[in-house]
Design a protein around this motif. Structure first.
Motif, PDB file in Angstrom:
ATOM      1  N   GLY A 212       0.818  -1.205   0.000  1.00 27.09           N
ATOM      2  CA  GLY A 212       0.000   0.000   0.000  1.00 27.09           C
ATOM      3  C   GLY A 212       0.851   1.253   0.000  1.00 27.09           C
ATOM      4  O   GLY A 212       2.067   1.206  -0.220  1.00 27.09           O
ATOM      5  N   ALA A 213       0.227   2.362   0.300  1.00 33.75           N
ATOM      6  CA  ALA A 213       0.881   3.668   0.165  1.00 33.75           C
ATOM      7  C   ALA A 213       2.149   3.799   0.988  1.00 33.75           C
ATOM      8  O   ALA A 213       3.066   4.530   0.621  1.00 33.75           O
ATOM      9  CB  ALA A 213      -0.108   4.772   0.555  1.00 33.75           C
ATOM     10  N   GLY A 214       2.211   3.070   2.115  1.00 36.69           N
ATOM     11  CA  GLY A 214       3.366   3.199   2.992  1.00 36.69           C
ATOM     12  C   GLY A 214       4.682   2.798   2.352  1.00 36.69           C
ATOM     13  O   GLY A 214       5.731   3.323   2.724  1.00 36.69           O
ATOM     14  N   ILE A 215       4.655   1.874   1.388  1.00 40.77           N
ATOM     15  CA  ILE A 215       5.910   1.462   0.767  1.00 40.77           C
ATOM     16  C   ILE A 215       6.445   2.546  -0.167  1.00 40.77           C
ATOM     17  O   ILE A 215       7.647   2.689  -0.345  1.00 40.77           O
ATOM     18  CB  ILE A 215       5.758   0.113   0.017  1.00 40.77           C
ATOM     19  CG1 ILE A 215       7.143  -0.469  -0.314  1.00 40.77           C
ATOM     20  CG2 ILE A 215       4.909   0.252  -1.221  1.00 40.77           C
ATOM     21  CD1 ILE A 215       7.112  -1.886  -0.848  1.00 40.77           C
ATOM     22  N   SER A 216       5.547   3.338  -0.740  1.00 36.78           N
ATOM     23  CA  SER A 216       5.986   4.408  -1.641  1.00 36.78           C
ATOM     24  C   SER A 216       6.258   5.716  -0.910  1.00 36.78           C
ATOM     25  O   SER A 216       6.896   6.614  -1.460  1.00 36.78           O
ATOM     26  CB  SER A 216       4.930   4.645  -2.734  1.00 36.78           C
ATOM     27  OG  SER A 216       4.833   3.518  -3.573  1.00 36.78           O
ATOM     28  N   ALA A 217       5.787   5.824   0.335  1.00 43.06           N
ATOM     29  CA  ALA A 217       5.976   7.065   1.095  1.00 43.06           C
ATOM     30  C   ALA A 217       7.460   7.389   1.270  1.00 43.06           C
ATOM     31  O   ALA A 217       7.860   8.557   1.240  1.00 43.06           O
ATOM     32  CB  ALA A 217       5.291   6.952   2.450  1.00 43.06           C
ATOM     33  N   GLU A 218       8.287   6.334   1.450  1.00 45.22           N
ATOM     34  CA  GLU A 218       9.722   6.573   1.627  1.00 45.22           C
ATOM     35  C   GLU A 218      10.394   7.075   0.352  1.00 45.22           C
ATOM     36  O   GLU A 218      11.517   7.576   0.397  1.00 45.22           O
ATOM     37  CB  GLU A 218      10.402   5.296   2.114  1.00 45.22           C
ATOM     38  CG  GLU A 218      10.083   4.953   3.549  1.00 45.22           C
ATOM     39  CD  GLU A 218      10.837   3.723   4.008  1.00 45.22           C
ATOM     40  OE1 GLU A 218      12.054   3.831   4.265  1.00 45.22           O
ATOM     41  OE2 GLU A 218      10.217   2.643   4.092  1.00 45.22           O
ATOM     42  N   SER A 219       9.716   6.941  -0.766  1.00 49.21           N
ATOM     43  CA  SER A 219      10.242   7.480  -2.018  1.00 49.21           C
ATOM     44  C   SER A 219       9.814   8.928  -2.231  1.00 49.21           C
ATOM     45  O   SER A 219      10.235   9.577  -3.193  1.00 49.21           O
ATOM     46  CB  SER A 219       9.771   6.627  -3.208  1.00 49.21           C
ATOM     47  OG  SER A 219      10.391   5.360  -3.192  1.00 49.21           O
TER      48      SER A 219
END
Length: 229
Positions: free
Chosen positions: A10-17
């Motif tokens: 979900g969104a959390g994996i892309s938040a670090e990008s």
């Protein structure tokens, strides 16, 4: 034969990008009410606003890169048959090297005809109100908005049913029907849950390990755990 590792991201994996999420309680996404830019009603009310919103998201996507969590998932394909089922509309899983990615909620870098769901176009530039299909029908972002059906759900269920390991990463498990996929995991299959603010998962029958970390740190731990089986 490699064990099947199924990942719900979900969104959390892309938040670090650097891609912002709208998981917080204010209900805003990049300063917009999600009902204005991510619903059929919003599109009908103000298509120019919706087109501009996704044009800005498309431009933003081209300025970010996959992070360590994406890369570790791709690296795990050396040891596992990895299937990524993602709620994200970005292409960071693919750019990191993951080969089997199913987008539940559509893809930002595609457009589709408003008259034919299956008429898709690769789209990296701005999408304008003058962009139409061969029959003159307006093109729209290839995004599954709130209130719309999730056509990829049936395939996602089939993949989930075959999992030997199931990973939930960076999702609040609040958005349905995606969150309901966990109910299709065989009860003997280990579930790994990575999120800095994990919630309790009611009625889960599976062996569960929770890593209360951001995606990259959680994936580092999980990689060692999986390779130890």
């Amino acid at each position: 034969m490699k064990k099947k590792l199924v990942v719900l991201s979900g969104a959390g994996i892309s938040a670090e990008s650097g891609i912002k999420t709208f998981r917080d309680s204010d209900g805003l996404w990049e300063g917009h009410n999600v009902m204005d830019v991510a619903t059929p009603e919003g599109w009908k009310k103000n298509p120019e606003l919706v087109l501009d919103f996704y044009n800005q998201r498309r431009k933003q996507l081209q300025t970010v890169e996959p992070n360590l969590a994406h890369k570790i998932l791709a690296e795990l394909e050396s040891d596992f048959d990895v299937y990524v089922i993602t709620q994200n509309v970005d292409d960071l899983h693919e750019r990191a090297g993951s080969l089997k990615v199913l987008h539940l909620h559509g893809e930002l870098l595609k457009a589709r005809s408003t008259n034919n769901y299956n008429l898709l176009f690769e789209w990296k530039d701005d999408l304008l109100s003058t962009d139409v299909d061969e029959n003159g029908f307006q093109l729209r972002p290839h995004i599954v908005w709130f209130g719309e059906d999730v056509p990829a759900l049936e395939e996602a269920v089939k993949i989930t049913l075959e999992a030997d390991y199931f990973v939930v990463i960076g999702t609040s498990l609040q958005v349905y029907p995606a969150a309901g996929l966990i109910d299709y995991v065989d009860s003997n299959v280990p579930v790994f849950y990575i999120d800095p603010k994990p919630i309790s998962i009611p009625n889960l029958r599976n062996p569960l390990e929770v890593f209360a970390n951001v995606a990259s740190k959680g994936m580092l731990i999980l990689k060692e755990r999986l390779l130890g089986f």
